[in-house]
Design a protein around this motif. Structure first.
Motif, PDB file in Angstrom:
ATOM      1  N   LEU A 170      78.639  94.334  -1.834  1.00 55.99           N
ATOM      2  CA  LEU A 170      77.304  94.417  -2.433  1.00 55.99           C
ATOM      3  C   LEU A 170      76.235  94.751  -1.401  1.00 55.99           C
ATOM      4  N   ALA A 171      76.376  94.173  -0.225  1.00 57.82           N
ATOM      5  CA  ALA A 171      75.390  94.428   0.840  1.00 57.82           C
ATOM      6  C   ALA A 171      75.435  95.887   1.300  1.00 57.82           C
ATOM      7  N   ASN A 172      76.541  96.565   0.995  1.00 52.86           N
ATOM      8  CA  ASN A 172      76.698  97.967   1.414  1.00 52.86           C
ATOM      9  C   ASN A 172      76.784  98.918   0.222  1.00 52.86           C
ATOM     10  N   ALA A 173      76.273  98.466  -0.916  1.00 58.94           N
ATOM     11  CA  ALA A 173      76.408  99.257  -2.147  1.00 58.94           C
ATOM     12  C   ALA A 173      75.230 100.191  -2.401  1.00 58.94           C
ATOM     13  N   ALA A 174      74.120  99.971  -1.711  1.00 56.74           N
ATOM     14  CA  ALA A 174      72.914 100.760  -2.017  1.00 56.74           C
ATOM     15  C   ALA A 174      73.184 102.251  -1.830  1.00 56.74           C
ATOM     16  N   GLY A 175      72.818 103.031  -2.810  1.00 57.46           N
ATOM     17  CA  GLY A 175      72.959 104.482  -2.727  1.00 57.46           C
ATOM     18  C   GLY A 175      74.370 104.992  -3.011  1.00 57.46           C
ATOM     19  N   ARG A 176      75.305 104.076  -3.239  1.00 55.56           N
ATOM     20  CA  ARG A 176      76.693 104.519  -3.522  1.00 55.56           C
ATOM     21  C   ARG A 176      76.797 105.053  -4.948  1.00 55.56           C
ATOM     22  N   THR A 177      77.604 106.107  -5.101  1.00 52.92           N
ATOM     23  CA  THR A 177      77.875 106.586  -6.459  1.00 52.92           C
ATOM     24  C   THR A 177      79.212 106.050  -6.973  1.00 52.92           C
TER      25      THR A 177
END
Ligand code: FAD
Length: 310
Positions: free
Chosen positions: A78-85
């Protein structure tokens, strides 16, 4: 497109399922980042960097990732999910434990066990225990996907992607690993084996299972599998089970010995390249999917087959 693949590994090496998952990510296309979370997992991260199509490896190395609990890994994803498609993991016990949690926290629907990529938002997946294939389109901003590993050939090595250390998320400390009992075997892993010798209720007992099938598997360098009836009868432990509620396999060669071919068993092995069945009942449904069928008593034919292999 920004794809995050969650690596399954044992700190030293990537599990074969990760290579199939990266292959599925490559079909989607775009930037592929592989997340390797572990404790002392530099070797696994270095291996991830060699995979074709990977543009970056993210490594979170911290003691609380040693046990690979879904709670801690989900917080990190979740902490690395920003901007992921897209967020992908293999449809193994590991991925099936982790990704539903990630999807729920992101408030999107998980797309389970995809077998093909039609486009960036459209995927094929089995329904009704593999008796039908559904083409599903997702409008979610981020697609959370588990990958049926047998449907994608492993991605090859031949890359030197950058490896970037990322911050660990806070230890949620809600779950602690108390112990782990692993089956140790010299044989290939069932999910990744090229040849599988699988036995069913027709073997009659665990003793017969081991006496007849182990020498054959030894000669073929095969993994051992079983039907649920054989597992339920206590012939072998349940990590041998192939099928709807067991493992899904697609080896080059699958030998079904004393297995009737119930749909729930076929759901786990019908995509094998060559299927050989030995069964004394000529009407056994396994013969409908078998490339080679032998209507015979397994107690006579299995030792003969084993001896003929030299
Ligand atoms: P049987 O159906 O009893 O077949 C034994 C076969 O051995 C027979 O065809 C017989 O002719 C043959 N035989 C007997 N003696 C000899 C001999 N001397 N020589 C040669 N042949 C012989 N099953 C799975 O396997 N995997 C699953 O994941 C799974 N999930 C399930 C999930 C659900 C929700 C349900 C309801 C069932 C599931 N099952 C699963 C069970 C499945 O329906 C069958 O009951 C099971 O696969 C039967 O196992 P079997 O073929 O070994 O036994």
């Amino acid at each position: 497109m920004s794809i995050l693949v969650i690596a399954e590994h044992d700190q030293q090496t990537l599990k074969a399922a990760t290579l199939n998952t990266v292959a599925a990510a490559a079909r989607i296309g775009g930037d592929i980042h592989v997340l390797v979370a572990g404790a002392g997992c530099a070797a696994a991260a270095a291996q991830a960097a060699t995979l074709q199509g990977v543009s970056k490896v993210l490594v979170a190395d911290a003691a609380h990732y040693e046990a690979q609990t879904a709670e801690n890994l989900a917080a990190l994803v979740l902490a690395n999910a920003a901007g992921r498609t897209h967020i992908l993991a293999p449809a193994t016990t590991f991925g099936k434990n982790l990704l539903p949690r990630v999807a729920a926290l992101l408030d999107v629907a998980q797309i389970s066990e995809i077998t093909a990529v039609e486009s960036a938002d459209t995927f094929v997946r089995p329904i009704y225990a593999g008796n039908a294939m559904a083409t599903v389109q997702s409008t979610d901003p981020v697609k959370v996907i588990t990958v049926r590993t047998t449907a994608f050939d492993a991605i090859a090595a031949g890359n030197n992607a950058p490896v970037e250390a990322i911050a660990a998320a806070t230890d949620t400390a809600t779950t602690q690993l108390q112990g782990r009992e692993l089956t140790k075997s010299e044989r290939p892993e069932l999910g990744a084996a090229k040849i599988i010798v699988s036995g069913g209720r027709g073997l009659g007992s665990g003793e017969n299972y081991h006496k007849l099938l182990e020498p054959l598997a030894d000669k073929l360098g095969a993994a051992l599998g079983a039907s649920r009836a054989a597992v339920d009868a206590g012939f072998v432990p349940n990590d041998y089970q192939v099928g709807q509620t067991g493992k899904v396999v697609a080896p080059q060669l699958y030998l079904a010995i004393g297995i009737s071919g119930a749909i729930q068993h076929l759901a786990g092995m019908k995509d094998s390249k060559v299927i050989v069945a030995i069964n004394k009942d000529p009407d056994a449904p396994i013969f409908q999917v078998a490339d080679y069928g032998l209507v015979a008593d397994l107690f006579e034919t299995v030792p003969q087959l084993e001896q003929s292999l030299g």
